[in-house]
Scaffold this motif. Structure first.
Motif, PDB file in Angstrom:
ATOM      1  N   GLY A   1      -7.288  -5.585   1.679  1.00 46.42           N
ATOM      2  CA  GLY A   1      -6.791  -4.214   1.505  1.00 46.42           C
ATOM      3  C   GLY A   1      -5.960  -3.733   2.672  1.00 46.42           C
ATOM      4  O   GLY A   1      -5.530  -4.497   3.513  1.00 46.42           O
TER       5      GLY A   1
ATOM      6  N   LYS B   1       2.260  -6.768  -8.495  1.00 49.91           N
ATOM      7  CA  LYS B   1       1.585  -5.640  -9.148  1.00 49.91           C
ATOM      8  C   LYS B   1       2.592  -4.887 -10.025  1.00 49.91           C
ATOM      9  O   LYS B   1       3.793  -4.894  -9.758  1.00 49.91           O
TER      10      LYS B   1
ATOM     11  N   PHE C   1       1.981  -4.932   6.729  1.00 45.80           N
ATOM     12  CA  PHE C   1       2.604  -4.876   5.400  1.00 45.80           C
ATOM     13  C   PHE C   1       3.070  -6.250   4.919  1.00 45.80           C
ATOM     14  O   PHE C   1       3.550  -6.393   3.800  1.00 45.80           O
TER      15      PHE C   1
ATOM     16  N   PHE D   1      -3.583  -9.112   1.868  1.00 42.46           N
ATOM     17  CA  PHE D   1      -3.743  -7.734   1.392  1.00 42.46           C
ATOM     18  C   PHE D   1      -4.615  -7.693   0.139  1.00 42.46           C
ATOM     19  O   PHE D   1      -5.458  -6.829  -0.029  1.00 42.46           O
TER      20      PHE D   1
ATOM     21  N   SER E   1      -0.250   2.198  -1.682  1.00 43.41           N
ATOM     22  CA  SER E   1      -0.835   1.016  -1.046  1.00 43.41           C
ATOM     23  C   SER E   1      -2.304   1.257  -0.700  1.00 43.41           C
ATOM     24  O   SER E   1      -3.119   0.342  -0.820  1.00 43.41           O
TER      25      SER E   1
ATOM     26  N   MET F   1      -4.239   0.907  -4.042  1.00 40.33           N
ATOM     27  CA  MET F   1      -4.312  -0.484  -4.501  1.00 40.33           C
ATOM     28  C   MET F   1      -5.222  -1.309  -3.585  1.00 40.33           C
ATOM     29  O   MET F   1      -5.888  -2.240  -4.030  1.00 40.33           O
ATOM     30  N   GLY F   2      -5.233  -0.964  -2.318  1.00 42.69           N
ATOM     31  CA  GLY F   2      -6.053  -1.690  -1.350  1.00 42.69           C
ATOM     32  C   GLY F   2      -7.538  -1.473  -1.560  1.00 42.69           C
ATOM     33  O   GLY F   2      -8.361  -2.254  -1.098  1.00 42.69           O
TER      34      GLY F   2
ATOM     35  N   VAL G   1       8.841  -4.026   1.665  1.00 39.14           N
ATOM     36  CA  VAL G   1       7.777  -4.853   2.218  1.00 39.14           C
ATOM     37  C   VAL G   1       7.050  -5.507   1.040  1.00 39.14           C
ATOM     38  O   VAL G   1       7.088  -4.973  -0.074  1.00 39.14           O
ATOM     39  N   PRO G   2       6.405  -6.654   1.275  1.00 34.21           N
ATOM     40  CA  PRO G   2       5.855  -7.410   0.124  1.00 34.21           C
ATOM     41  C   PRO G   2       4.460  -7.000  -0.322  1.00 34.21           C
ATOM     42  O   PRO G   2       3.850  -7.709  -1.117  1.00 34.21           O
ATOM     43  N   LEU G   3       3.978  -5.853   0.122  1.00 39.20           N
ATOM     44  CA  LEU G   3       2.570  -5.492  -0.053  1.00 39.20           C
ATOM     45  C   LEU G   3       2.092  -5.539  -1.517  1.00 39.20           C
ATOM     46  O   LEU G   3       1.030  -6.058  -1.803  1.00 39.20           O
ATOM     47  N   LEU G   4       2.846  -4.972  -2.440  1.00 40.64           N
ATOM     48  CA  LEU G   4       2.395  -4.907  -3.845  1.00 40.64           C
ATOM     49  C   LEU G   4       3.147  -5.892  -4.737  1.00 40.64           C
ATOM     50  O   LEU G   4       3.329  -5.648  -5.933  1.00 40.64           O
TER      51      LEU G   4
END
Lengths: 169, 326
Positions: free
Chosen positions: A72, B55, A63, A68, B312, B315-316, B49-52
């Motif tokens: 992905g 966005k 994460f 990413f 996630s 979006m991935g 968490v910084p995933l998106l």
């Protein structure tokens, strides 16, 4: 697979170096965190040899990756588990292969989202060079020269073995 | 020849999440496993968490729902996305703007994901077919059709409490006819391989062809609850009472309300679930709703992790596969 490696000897040497590097710590005992998945296998060996009091923590940095938006979601994310409070603790962070430094950057970011450690030491089983970030390990088990189109992978957990492959093959 | 699922991209990854129907078991397991990882985020001092990051997620609610909107908002924020909440019922469309105009305007603001709640079945599909290729659409409930994230958070709660799906008998009690939640639950649970899904309701609240969904039908609550491991109570909408589908709230509770007495017909370790909000004394007695076998609040907690997983994963899928680095 590479030539036979005496992993016990490598782990003994790494543990001895870590012991020396953490000898000065007077504020509590160090704690150890392995990065999923190879780093956890290495950390299990070092944790045992150092006889650390707190249980081993493990991180999955999926994460926190900076790629990413390029690769992905990792379909096999494992939950991170830190069974101790990281605030003001001396942390030994362990990974199997140190290459670009991006995994370690992600791991540091994740650890700091759990709290503010007193210090972080980095131990890597293999340093294969090719850094893209200013990150170096405090303790290294082996240094291995590889071509940029090669990958090295630790397979395990029992027995542990190292494999070199061409990328995307 | 298999028909391509519109929700999936060319590599079989989740691009939109509109319905459980047509998704393979492994995809549902992937959602549950990813949600398991996200559930640990609340243990961190910084619960994100910084995933998106970077966005923008739009909660596009044509029908009001505070709880669902809030959990989607929280999920997006825990993924570090920016969130816009648009209650369309009281905004643009009431000034004469069409739905497509609204969508095009939001796209022009460089939004990346629409979470859609709509009173019409198929609305989320319609929107997904008209958005730009880089945008994902998540169905947060459309008409009587589907509410897939609710079904997945229910499945997540069941797996957390019971472990394996295969040996379980699950009863869904109440207004199956009007419930998008029930439809999605039935698809999710049968795909995940539970031993038996039962629906328990009066004839007036059951779809005619409900057996074709692979469920067993019961009209008697006590009979239907015998030896079940999981009881899912559905919310009874007030308008069903006024629509003469049922004689009275009191009589409904007498026949289909879950009490300590009727709960005794289920297995001793059976869990009680409800998608909320609860009508106490209509679908469920307070003693049961607040009792030791109720996992209703756990469902609410799990809602965020499951929605983080779906967001996630969607979006991935817009991402071109490239190598990663260590």
């Amino acid at each position: 697979m590479m030539q036979q490696i005496n992993f016990d000897q490598v782990f003994d040497d790494m543990a001895a170096k870590l012991k020396a590097q953490t000898a000065h710590i007077t504020t509590g005992t160090p704690v150890m965190i392995g990065i999923h998945s190879g780093g956890v296998w290495v950390a299990e060996q070092l944790h045992k040899r150092l006889g650390l009091r707190d249980p081993l923590g493990h991180l999955d940095i999926s994460f926190y990756r900076d790629d990413f938006t390029r690769i992905g979601m990792n379909p096999q994310v494992k939950p991170s588990h830190l069974p101790f409070n990281v605030d003001d603790r001396h942390i030994i962070l362990v990974d199997d292969v140190l290459h670009t430094g991006r995994t370690i950057r992600a791991a540091l970011n994740e650890i700091f989202d759990y709290g503010r450690p007193a210090a972080v030491l980095l131990a890597a089983l293999i340093d294969r060079g090719g850094r893209e970030l200013p990150i170096e390990a405090n303790v290294v088990g082996m240094r291995i020269e590889l071509q940029s189109d090669q990958n090295i992978k630790l397979k395990g957990p029992t027995p542990l073995s190292l494999h070199i492959a061409e990328k995307d093959k | 020849m298999s028909v391509k699922n519109f929700q999936l991209d060319d590599q079989g990854r989740l691009r939109h999440f509109l319905t459980i129907e047509g998704l393979k078991r492994q995809m549902l397991v992937d959602i549950l496993d990813t949600a398991e990882s996200f559930s640990g985020v609340v243990d961190q001092a910084v619960k994100k968490v910084p995933l998106l990051r970077g966005k923008t997620v739009v909660n596009l609610f044509f029908e009001s729902s505070t709880r669902t909107r809030t959990t989607f908002e929280l999920a997006a924020k825990r993924l570090s996305a920016d969130v816009l909440n648009i209650n369309v019922a009281v905004s643009a469309t009431t000034k004469g703007e069409t739905l497509l105009d609204t969508l095009h305007n939001l796209q022009a603001m460089h939004c990346d994901m629409f979470v859609v709640r709509h009173a019409e079945s198929g609305a989320a599909h319609f929107i997904a077919r008209h958005v730009a290729p880089h945008i994902s659409v998540i169905n947060a409930g459309d008409g009587r059709h589907a509410h897939p994230t609710q079904a997945m958070l229910d499945a997540f709660t069941i797996r957390r409490c019971k472990g394996d799906f295969y040996p379980l008998n699950v009863a869904i009690v109440g207004d199956i006819l009007h419930s998008r939640v029930a439809r999605s639950q039935i698809h999710a649970l049968t795909t995940l391989g539970v031993n038996e899904v039962r629906v328990i309701a009066p004839k007036t609240l059951l779809p005619k062809d409900v057996e074709t969904l692979g469920v067993h039908v019961y009209h008697d609550l006590k009979q239907g609850l015998r030896d079940v491991d999981v009881i899912i109570m559905l919310r009874l909408q007030n308008e069903r009472m006024q629509g003469q589908l049922l004689p009275s709230e009191h009589e409904y509770f007498q026949l289909y309300g879950l009490t300590e007495d009727t709960l005794a017909y289920a297995k001793p370790d059976a869990i009680v679930m409800h998608p909320g909000p609860i009508n106490r004394g209509v679908e469920i007695d307070s003693q049961v709703a607040d009792g030791p076998r109720s996992v209703i609040l756990q469902q609410v907690t799990h809602g965020t992790a499951v929605r983080m997983a779906v967001m996630s994963m969607c979006m991935g899928s817009h991402i071109k596969a490239e190598g990663s680095t260590a």
